[in-house]
Design a protein around this motif. Structure first.
Motif, PDB file in Angstrom:
ATOM      1  N   PRO A 161      75.346  86.582  -2.069  1.00  0.00           N
ATOM      2  CA  PRO A 161      76.609  86.260  -1.824  1.00  0.00           C
ATOM      3  C   PRO A 161      77.612  86.384  -2.807  1.00  0.00           C
ATOM      4  CG  PRO A 161      75.117  84.817  -0.952  1.00  0.00           C
ATOM      5  CD  PRO A 161      74.370  85.682  -1.756  1.00  0.00           C
ATOM      6  N   GLN A 162      77.245  86.060  -3.958  1.00  0.00           N
ATOM      7  CA  GLN A 162      78.130  86.076  -5.206  1.00  0.00           C
ATOM      8  C   GLN A 162      78.615  87.489  -5.622  1.00  0.00           C
ATOM      9  OE1 GLN A 162      76.420  83.902  -8.486  1.00  0.00           O
ATOM     10  NE2 GLN A 162      76.529  81.799  -7.440  1.00  0.00           N
ATOM     11  N   GLN A 163      77.674  88.337  -5.353  1.00  0.00           N
ATOM     12  CA  GLN A 163      77.923  89.781  -5.757  1.00  0.00           C
ATOM     13  C   GLN A 163      78.916  90.185  -4.625  1.00  0.00           C
ATOM     14  OE1 GLN A 163      74.413  92.185  -5.621  1.00  0.00           O
ATOM     15  NE2 GLN A 163      75.470  94.015  -7.150  1.00  0.00           N
ATOM     16  N   ARG A 164      78.575  89.817  -3.281  1.00  0.00           N
ATOM     17  CA  ARG A 164      79.076  90.335  -2.101  1.00  0.00           C
ATOM     18  C   ARG A 164      80.893  89.897  -2.211  1.00  0.00           C
ATOM     19  NH1 ARG A 164      75.705  89.384   1.320  1.00  0.00           N
ATOM     20  NH2 ARG A 164      76.749  87.213   2.270  1.00  0.00           N
ATOM     21  N   ALA A 165      80.767  88.483  -2.788  1.00  0.00           N
ATOM     22  CA  ALA A 165      81.989  87.878  -3.134  1.00  0.00           C
ATOM     23  C   ALA A 165      82.782  88.855  -3.840  1.00  0.00           C
ATOM     24  CB  ALA A 165      82.055  86.525  -3.416  1.00  0.00           C
ATOM     25  N   GLN A 166      82.589  89.491  -4.746  1.00  0.00           N
ATOM     26  CA  GLN A 166      83.275  90.432  -5.855  1.00  0.00           C
ATOM     27  C   GLN A 166      83.726  91.497  -5.174  1.00  0.00           C
ATOM     28  OE1 GLN A 166      80.794  90.802  -9.284  1.00  0.00           O
ATOM     29  NE2 GLN A 166      81.046  88.843  -9.807  1.00  0.00           N
ATOM     30  N   LEU A 168      77.872  95.343   4.194  1.00  0.00           N
ATOM     31  CA  LEU A 168      77.975  94.980   2.955  1.00  0.00           C
ATOM     32  C   LEU A 168      77.172  93.831   2.878  1.00  0.00           C
ATOM     33  CD1 LEU A 168      82.133  94.953   2.448  1.00  0.00           C
ATOM     34  CD2 LEU A 168      80.206  96.328   1.458  1.00  0.00           C
ATOM     35  N   ALA A 169      76.599  93.189   3.889  1.00  0.00           N
ATOM     36  CA  ALA A 169      75.682  91.962   3.853  1.00  0.00           C
ATOM     37  C   ALA A 169      74.247  92.610   3.456  1.00  0.00           C
ATOM     38  CB  ALA A 169      75.679  91.206   4.821  1.00  0.00           C
ATOM     39  N   VAL A 170      74.046  93.926   3.891  1.00  0.00           N
ATOM     40  CA  VAL A 170      72.761  94.370   3.480  1.00  0.00           C
ATOM     41  C   VAL A 170      72.831  95.156   2.432  1.00  0.00           C
ATOM     42  CG1 VAL A 170      71.113  96.126   4.361  1.00  0.00           C
ATOM     43  CG2 VAL A 170      72.291  94.735   6.101  1.00  0.00           C
ATOM     44  N   ILE A 171      73.812  95.748   1.749  1.00  0.00           N
ATOM     45  CA  ILE A 171      73.867  96.464   0.636  1.00  0.00           C
ATOM     46  C   ILE A 171      73.832  95.302  -0.635  1.00  0.00           C
ATOM     47  CG2 ILE A 171      75.288  97.948  -0.660  1.00  0.00           C
ATOM     48  CD1 ILE A 171      76.362  99.210   1.752  1.00  0.00           C
ATOM     49  N   TYR A 172      74.653  94.320  -0.370  1.00  0.00           N
ATOM     50  CA  TYR A 172      74.652  93.228  -1.401  1.00  0.00           C
ATOM     51  C   TYR A 172      74.279  91.966  -0.807  1.00  0.00           C
ATOM     52  CZ  TYR A 172      78.129  96.582  -3.217  1.00  0.00           C
ATOM     53  OH  TYR A 172      78.847  97.646  -3.763  1.00  0.00           O
ATOM     54  N   PRO A 173      72.938  91.694  -0.729  1.00  0.00           N
ATOM     55  CA  PRO A 173      72.567  90.519  -0.173  1.00  0.00           C
ATOM     56  C   PRO A 173      72.729  89.182  -1.011  1.00  0.00           C
ATOM     57  CG  PRO A 173      70.848  91.723  -1.359  1.00  0.00           C
ATOM     58  CD  PRO A 173      71.958  92.694  -1.329  1.00  0.00           C
TER      59      PRO A 173
END
Length: 253
Positions: free
Chosen positions: A54-59, A47-52
């Motif tokens: 942080p705000q998008q990854r938090a969702q 997920l850290a690579v797919i969504y670099p």
């Protein structure tokens, strides 16, 4: 770089990290979400690579902090499948709601299949085979068999992880064709035969009636397991065990 072009947005280092974390999926098991913390931990490198961002990854994290549980043999397959879906979601090819539906239905379905085939059938086959080898003092064969099975399990996990990531939903259709539930029923019949062999190897044949009682008990249970019984297993076991005790008593008189 060649692996990156073949598999999409995740390189081999990221996929390896996700796969290795699958072995820790049960480390934070709890009564609220069962294996959900372990699943989130396994997904984190991908997920850290797919969504670099942080705000998008938090969702994205809430998708993996809900109830999740499956058989541990299937965890690599599902992590690979979820990573494949996340790539498609990030690319706008698939809706985010699709993952929730897949995670709920597929995980619990595979959990039931895993309990039936892996835990109740294959692991029983291994345990009874090992017991028979020990009873026959075949320790070298036991060590070799244990090593082969250990490597086979790891190979299965690697293969299913890569298949889940590369093939996505297609891998589920392939698993359905394996017909593991019916295969597990056949393995249970073999387990019954192995149990018969174990009993005959671990006790003397001095009392013929008693030995026949042992063989009859396991034979009847094997036939019962190979059919579709309508009688409760508890009742069937009590009846057969009662007959076994009677035969053993007659044999000792």
């Amino acid at each position: 770089m060649g692996f990156r072009r073949k598999t999409g947005d995740l390189d081999i280092r990221t996929l390896t990290a996700c796969f290795l974390r699958c072995y820790l999926v049960g480390a934070a098991y709890n009564t609220r979400g069962l294996q959900h913390v372990g699943l989130a931990y396994a997904m984190e490198p991908g997920l850290a690579v797919i969504y670099p961002d942080p705000q998008q990854r938090a969702q994205v994290w809430p998708r993996y902090l809900k109830l999740y549980n499956t058989h541990f043999f299937w965890t690599p397959l599902l992590v690979g499948l979820f990573l494949s879906l996340e790539v498609k979601i990030a690319q706008g090819v698939a809706p985010a709601e699709m993952l929730d539906n897949v995670k709920t239905t597929t995980a619990f379905t595979l959990s039931a299949i895993g309990d039936t085939f892996f835990s109740a059938s294959l692991m029983g086959l291994w345990g009874l085979s090992a017991a028979c080898l020990v009873a026959g003092s075949h320790y070298t064969i036991l060590a070799i068999l244990a090593g082969i099975l250990f490597v086979a399990v790891q190979a299965f996990k690697v293969a299913t992880f890569l298949a889940g990531y590369r093939e996505g939903f297609s891998v589920l259709r392939r698993i359905r064709h394996w017909d593991l539930v019916n295969l597990g029923r056949r393995v249970k019949v073999v387990n019954a035969l192995l149990l018969t062999a174990l009993w005959t190897m671990t006790q003397p044949w001095g009392g013929v009636t008693g030995s026949l009682a042992d063989v009859s008990l396991v034979g009847i249970l094997a036939v019962w397991a190979a059919t579709r019984p309508t009688v409760s297993r508890e009742i069937a076991l009590l009846v057969v065990a009662g007959g076994w005790v009677l035969l053993r008593s007659l044999g000792s008189m």
